[in-house]
Write an enzyme that holds these catalytic residues in place. Structure first.
Site, PDB file in Angstrom:
ATOM      1  N   GLY A   1      39.933  98.654 102.857  1.00  0.00           N
ATOM      2  CA  GLY A   1      40.335  99.957 103.371  1.00  0.00           C
ATOM      3  C   GLY A   1      39.509 101.115 102.844  1.00  0.00           C
TER       4      GLY A   1
ATOM      5  N   LYS B   1      38.733 103.387  98.223  1.00  0.00           N
ATOM      6  CA  LYS B   1      39.971 103.616  97.473  1.00  0.00           C
ATOM      7  C   LYS B   1      40.101 102.712  96.258  1.00  0.00           C
ATOM      8  CE  LYS B   1      43.883 102.232  99.298  1.00  0.00           C
ATOM      9  NZ  LYS B   1      45.160 102.164 100.038  1.00  0.00           N
TER      10      LYS B   1
ATOM     11  N   GLY C   1      44.439  95.491 110.378  1.00  0.00           N
ATOM     12  CA  GLY C   1      45.691  95.105 109.756  1.00  0.00           C
ATOM     13  C   GLY C   1      45.535  94.058 108.675  1.00  0.00           C
TER      14      GLY C   1
ATOM     15  N   GLY D   1      59.439  98.751 103.455  1.00  0.00           N
ATOM     16  CA  GLY D   1      60.081  97.675 104.191  1.00  0.00           C
ATOM     17  C   GLY D   1      61.190  97.069 103.346  1.00  0.00           C
TER      18      GLY D   1
ATOM     19  N   GLU E   1      61.098  97.234 108.632  1.00  0.00           N
ATOM     20  CA  GLU E   1      60.455  98.487 108.244  1.00  0.00           C
ATOM     21  C   GLU E   1      61.439  99.646 108.367  1.00  0.00           C
ATOM     22  OE1 GLU E   1      57.548  98.488 106.824  1.00  0.00           O
ATOM     23  OE2 GLU E   1      57.374  96.338 107.184  1.00  0.00           O
TER      24      GLU E   1
ATOM     25  N   LYS F   1      21.237 113.416  67.919  1.00  0.00           N
ATOM     26  CA  LYS F   1      20.885 112.785  69.190  1.00  0.00           C
ATOM     27  C   LYS F   1      19.803 111.729  68.982  1.00  0.00           C
ATOM     28  CE  LYS F   1      17.727 113.474  71.628  1.00  0.00           C
ATOM     29  NZ  LYS F   1      16.551 113.290  72.495  1.00  0.00           N
TER      30      LYS F   1
ATOM     31  N   HIS G   1      26.397 121.506  58.035  1.00  0.00           N
ATOM     32  CA  HIS G   1      26.719 122.545  59.012  1.00  0.00           C
ATOM     33  C   HIS G   1      25.464 123.047  59.718  1.00  0.00           C
ATOM     34  CE1 HIS G   1      27.582 124.074  54.745  1.00  0.00           C
ATOM     35  NE2 HIS G   1      26.283 124.081  54.886  1.00  0.00           N
TER      36      HIS G   1
ATOM     37  N   ASN H   1      19.754 115.264  52.120  1.00  0.00           N
ATOM     38  CA  ASN H   1      20.584 116.457  52.281  1.00  0.00           C
ATOM     39  C   ASN H   1      19.899 117.432  53.229  1.00  0.00           C
ATOM     40  OD1 ASN H   1      22.991 118.154  51.088  1.00  0.00           O
ATOM     41  ND2 ASN H   1      21.223 119.520  51.237  1.00  0.00           N
TER      42      ASN H   1
ATOM     43  N   ARG I   1       6.419 129.002  54.471  1.00  0.00           N
ATOM     44  CA  ARG I   1       6.979 130.284  54.889  1.00  0.00           C
ATOM     45  C   ARG I   1       6.102 131.402  54.339  1.00  0.00           C
ATOM     46  NH1 ARG I   1      11.372 128.900  50.743  1.00  0.00           N
ATOM     47  NH2 ARG I   1      10.821 130.134  48.885  1.00  0.00           N
TER      48      ARG I   1
END
EC number: 2.7.7.23
Length: 459
Positions: free
Chosen positions: A11, A22, A77, A139, A154, A350, A362, A376, A439
């Site tokens: 169906g 379905k 059917g 039914g 039915e 990831k 964090h 660390n 830096r």
């Protein structure tokens, strides 16, 4: 004698308002069709035939190699659908279960009981029935004074008396296989829908004086056929209660089982504690004594024993024993966290492997990395793995200390025991035992601030 099974899955399911067939809509992580197929396995069928139609290729893909398929090109059917299996099943001696693929709540235990009832009572046909205080639309099973089944009537054809009957037809049957296909040759489409009904076979058997019985389900929920999204949600709710109940009986604690969402194939060990609004999906496995706090979402992942996952997402990854994750962390696919690793708040991992006892407390991104043990990561560390076209790998050895607000630009390797100064941008390999500082040098200009607008002297 052998058992056979016919699963009706042709169906379209118009009321679902979906391009997906379905029977492929999911309940607790797998399709309704898979739920039915698993339950059918309880009767150990010698042959299982699945009738497909609408988007048959999608349906066949789900059960490929597990069942034979026949195609019902026109949906004429339920009787017509069963006719399509004739080339495979006609002439075989045994008992045939006919079941719809949109009944995901039916259990294997009930189907086994149905088959046993059919055999023990020497029926030519047995109807699986259920009882409900609200039988409207179903039914009805009409019995005589000896409780023998006379017919199925039915709703639209029922008398006022018959409408009071609480026993309804679930649409699942067992037949003597040879008699089934003989009777199918005698049904027709002389009805309002112009279709072949499998229920007409029941009428034929009664007319010929053959024995028709009914086995009644203990739990009405099992009879649910899903035809729309409302029924789909109902099936999901019932299945979720079953799954959570099973885990609680097996030694898992739930703060609020009604607000916990666990797929059917998830495995959970003893003494796990699960708070509200936790979702566990796919092939996830949770080790003993792990704690999953409010809002945790885990998909197709393995989590070891004694872990604590706090309001975080983990996808297609492995987490070893004693790991702590979160709050607000995201472990993305193809990652592995070693024992005692700590991934703190607002950390994303990831496609990376992280060795035991490593900590990223964090505000850190670890992507496409191979990280050793006892590393660390200071707050704000970013591994830069993407140049706009390609992704590159970062290798970080054991006992490395990465200072806060550092940027590590792949491809690069940090040797064992090395240290990266806070605020550094690392573009070259760092040897073992070395300190890397990348830096700008700090320059202090005495009294210069007195020239600027913000200084109190200039207010």
């Amino acid at each position: 004698m052998s058992n056979f099974a016919i699963i009706l899955a042709a169906g379209k399911g118009t009321r679902m308002k979906s391009d997906l067939p379905k029977v492929l809509h999911k309940v607790a992580g797998i399709s309704m069709l898979e739920h039915v197929f698993r339950s059918v396995g309880a009767i150990q069928p010698e042959k299982t035939v699945t009738v497909v139609g609408h988007k048959a290729e999608l349906v066949e893909e789900v059960l490929a190699g597990q069942t034979e398929f026949v195609t019902q090109s026109e949906q004429l059917g339920t009787g017509h659908a069963v006719m399509m299996t004739e080339p495979i099943l006609e002439g075989l001696s045994g008992h045939t279960l006919v079941i719809a693929g949109d009944t995901p709540l039916i259990t294997g235990e009930s189907l086994k009981n149905l088959i046993d009832f059919h055999i023990n009572h020497k029926n030519v046909a047995t109807i699986l029935t259920a009882e409900t205080d609200n039988p409207f639309g179903y039914g009805r099973i009409v019995r005589n004074d000896n409780a023998e089944v006379l017919r199925i009537v039915e709703q639209k054809d029922a008398t006022d008396f018959e409408k009071q009957i609480k026993e309804i037809n679930t649409g699942t049957y067992v037949f003597d296989n040879e008699r089934l296909f003989e009777a199918l040759k005698n049904i027709n489409t002389n009805n309002a829908q112009g279709e072949y009904y499998i229920t007409d076979v029941i009428g034929i058997f009664r007319e010929t004086g053959e024995k028709v019985g009914a086995y009644t389900l203990k739990d009405f929920d099992e009879s649910l056929g899903v035809n729309d999204r409302v029924a789909l949600a109902t099936a999901e709710s019932v299945m979720r209660r079953r799954i959570n109940h099973k885990h609680m009986v097996n030694g898992v604690s739930f703060v609020n089982p009604e607000a916990t969402y666990i797929d059917i194939d998830v495995e959970i060990a003893l003494e796990v504690q699960i708070e509200a609004n936790v979702t566990l999906k796919g092939q996830t496995k949770i080790g003993a004594e792990t704690v999953l706090t409010n809002g945790t979402y885990v998909v197709d992942s393995t989590i070891g024993a004694g872990a604590v996952i706090t309001n975080s997402m983990i996808e297609e990854s492995s987490v070893a024993d004693g790991v702590t994750v979160g709050p607000y962390a995201h472990i993305r696919p193809n990652s592995s966290l070693g024992a005692q690793v700590h991934i703190g708040n607002f950390v994303e991992v990831k496609g990376s492997s992280i060795g035991e006892n490593t900590k990223a407390g964090h505000l850190t991104y670890i992507g496409n990395c191979e990280v050793g043990s006892n590393v660390n990561f200071g707050a704000g560390t970013i591994t830069v793995n993407y140049d706009g076209k390609n992704k590159y790998k970062t290798v970080i050895g054991d006992n490395v200390f990465v200072g806060s607000n550092s940027t590590i630009i792949a491809p690069v390797e940090l040797g064992d025991n090395s240290l990266v100064g806070a605020g550094s941008t690392i573009t070259k390999d760092v040897p073992a035992d070395a300190i890397a500082i990348g830096r700008g040098r700090q320059i202090n200009k005495d009294e210069y601030a007195t020239r600027l607008p913000h200084h109190p002297k200039n207010q």
